[in-house]
Scaffold this active site. Structure first.
Site, short mmCIF file in Angstrom:
data_model
loop_
_atom_site.label_atom_id
_atom_site.label_comp_id
_atom_site.label_asym_id
_atom_site.label_seq_id
_atom_site.Cartn_x
_atom_site.Cartn_y
_atom_site.Cartn_z
N LEU A 122 0.84 -1.35 0.51
CA LEU A 122 -0.43 0.21 0.05
C LEU A 122 1.19 1.73 -0.08
O LEU A 122 0.14 1.75 -0.86
CB LEU A 122 -0.78 -0.02 0.93
CG LEU A 122 -1.70 0.86 1.48
CD1 LEU A 122 -3.21 1.68 -0.09
CD2 LEU A 122 -2.31 1.41 2.72
N GLY A 128 1.77 7.89 2.86
CA GLY A 128 2.28 6.08 3.79
C GLY A 128 1.05 6.50 4.84
O GLY A 128 0.31 5.69 4.43
N GLU A 355 1.52 0.31 10.19
CA GLU A 355 0.59 -0.13 10.81
C GLU A 355 -0.24 1.09 12.06
O GLU A 355 -1.16 1.12 12.19
CB GLU A 355 0.46 -1.94 11.81
CG GLU A 355 0.91 -2.86 11.28
CD GLU A 355 -0.02 -3.67 11.03
OE1 GLU A 355 -1.19 -3.62 11.70
OE2 GLU A 355 0.81 -4.64 10.53
N THR A 357 1.10 5.09 12.82
CA THR A 357 2.27 5.97 13.82
C THR A 357 1.74 6.43 14.76
O THR A 357 0.09 6.62 15.46
CB THR A 357 2.77 7.13 12.75
OG1 THR A 357 1.89 8.38 12.58
CG2 THR A 357 3.58 6.92 11.35
#
Ligand SMILES: Cc1cc2nc3c(=O)[nH]c(=O)nc-3n(C[C@H](O)[C@H](O)[C@H](O)COP(=O)(O)OP(=O)(O)OC[C@H]3O[C@@H](n4cnc5c(N)ncnc54)[C@H](O)[C@@H]3O)c2cc1C
Length: 381
Positions: A122, A128, A355, A357
């Site tokens: 992803l 991000g 997964e 931050t």
């Protein structure tokens, strides 16, 4: 209110604890020197399978244990008490269970059996935390799709033989679609050197990669919901792992504080050391209940997003502080590669990043309150 584990949970914890003691702890020194080779991992997984530990979250129809989230949390915690990065076999990315029958046969089943290795692609160099901003595109070419873009920080990306790739398929509506893309379709990868030798992330390059229409996972333009489901599921396990790592580090710190002597007495007789131990124990206990609490929400079918975000936020910070104090209590020894402390010190830092931050977890928690989705401290009711 009952904080006790039930008989089944105690039995499973006991079995995993014995497995860690017999099979994993003796391999720690070797792991710290030269890692855990894949064939050794596979051998250990086969051994565990022989006594029934295989596919913790995998439905029984695929031969898995389909354990409740609380029991999985207990297992993740026990396994994390060693730095040997063992995981039970028989697992696959949860979103693969949304695949159609053909895709399940081609990707899901071989992944569960350990014959294929996938990765979840992803994140991109430009997207991000804001994953909806990805720039990778997939455009139609007859019945096929052509995918172009770059993915980065992809765990197992350099070893995987297929990737679950998320690409924009509708620029106007920002529709995103998930694709199952074999490496043989033409994507390439390069490893990324990181602070901790964990997760082995890689950058993936997709240049006019052609896949058939059957490569679409789920529905066209509906891939983002799948991606968020994947990300959410892993947060439970991370919180539980932090509890396991912190437990071991605190145990090491307590033992060493009793053994190591300076100025004629054990260092544990100094208040400076005692306070580090007390703070670690208190924070560890808080983390343990946050992790189990989030798992409990998942088991009772409640919306676990809020409690899972709190567990991940707190536990990943907690483990960093506990490892740091344990390393400090060990003095120079803590800084050597003879003990797992310096390895954990580097490795756990990533847990506050992947997964979601710290800041993303805080966004979730505060948004829930500010928008009135969750009452303050009231999500127990
Ligand atoms: C070891 C490792 C393994 C990974 N594995 C995978 C994988 O398998 N698959 C995958 O797709 N990705 C993976 N990732 C990527 C990971 O999910 C991203 O690194 C993470 O989501 C953060 O994105 P970013 O690095 O682009 O940071 P950015 O999003 O650029 O954020 C930079 C900083 O700004 C903060 N920030 C961003 N937005 C806000 C905001 N609105 N408010 C306040 N602060 C903000 C962030 O919290 C962070 O501190 C992995 C990363 C690592 C380190």
């Amino acid at each position: 209110m009952d904080f006790a584990l039930n008989d089944e949970q105690l039995a499973i914890r006991g079995t995993v604890r014995r497995f860690v003691a017999a099979e994993l702890l003796p391999r720690e020194a070797g792991f710290l020197r030269h890692g855990l080779p894949r064939d050794e991992l596979r051998e250990l997984q086969d051994k565990a399978r022989a006594f029934g530990f295989w596919g913790l979250a995998t439905p029984e129809e695929y031969g898995g244990m389909d354990l409740p989230a609380i029991t999985r949390s207990i297992v993740h915690t026990e396994l994390a008490t060693t730095c040997v990065p063992f995981r039970f076999g028989g697992t696959a990315d949860n979103i693969l269970f949304h695949a159609n029958a053909e895709q399940r046969a081609e990707y899901l089943v071989p992944t569960i059996e350990g014959e294929r290795l996938g990765c979840f692609a992803l994140t991109e160099p430009g997207a991000g935390s804001d994953a909806s901003a990805i720039a990778t595109t997939a455009r139609r070419a007859g019945d096929d799709w052509l995918i172009n873009g770059q993915k980065t920080f992809i765990t197992n990306g350099n070893d995987a033989d297929y990737a679950i790739v998320f690409a924009v398929t509708d620029r106007d509506t920002r529709g995103i679609t998930a694709f199952l893309v074999d490496r043989t379709a033409g994507w390439t990868s390069t490893p990324i050197a990181t602070m901790g030798s964990w997760h082995e992330p890689a950058t993936l390059f997709l240049d006019e990669v052609r896949v058939p229409a059957t490569a679409v996972l789920g529905e066209v333009d509906k891939g983002f919901e799948l991606a968020m489901r994947w990300v959410g599921a892993g947060r439970h396990a991370i919180a539980a792992q932090c509890v396991g790592i912190a437990t071991r580090c605190l145990r090491m710190a307590v033992d060493y504080a009793g053994l190591r002597r300076t100025f004629g007495r054990a260092i544990g007789s100094n208040q400076a050391i005692q306070w580090m131990i007390a703070d670690s124990e208190t924070e560890l206990e808080a983390g343990r209940w946050l992790a189990l609490r989030a798992a409990w929400d998942a088991d009772r079918g409640a919306d676990a997003r809020h409690s899972t975000a709190m567990a991940k936020l707190y536990c990943t910070g907690m483990v960093g502080r506990v490892v740091d104090r344990a390393l400090q209590i060990h003095g120079g020894m803590g800084y050597t590669k003879d003990l797992p402390l310096e390895w954990w010190y580097r490795a756990v830092r990533a847990m506050r990043i992947f997964e979601g931050t710290d800041e993303v977890q805080r966004l979730i928690i505060s948004r829930d309150l500010l928008r009135g989705h969750t009452r303050i401290g009231g999500h127990v009711a």
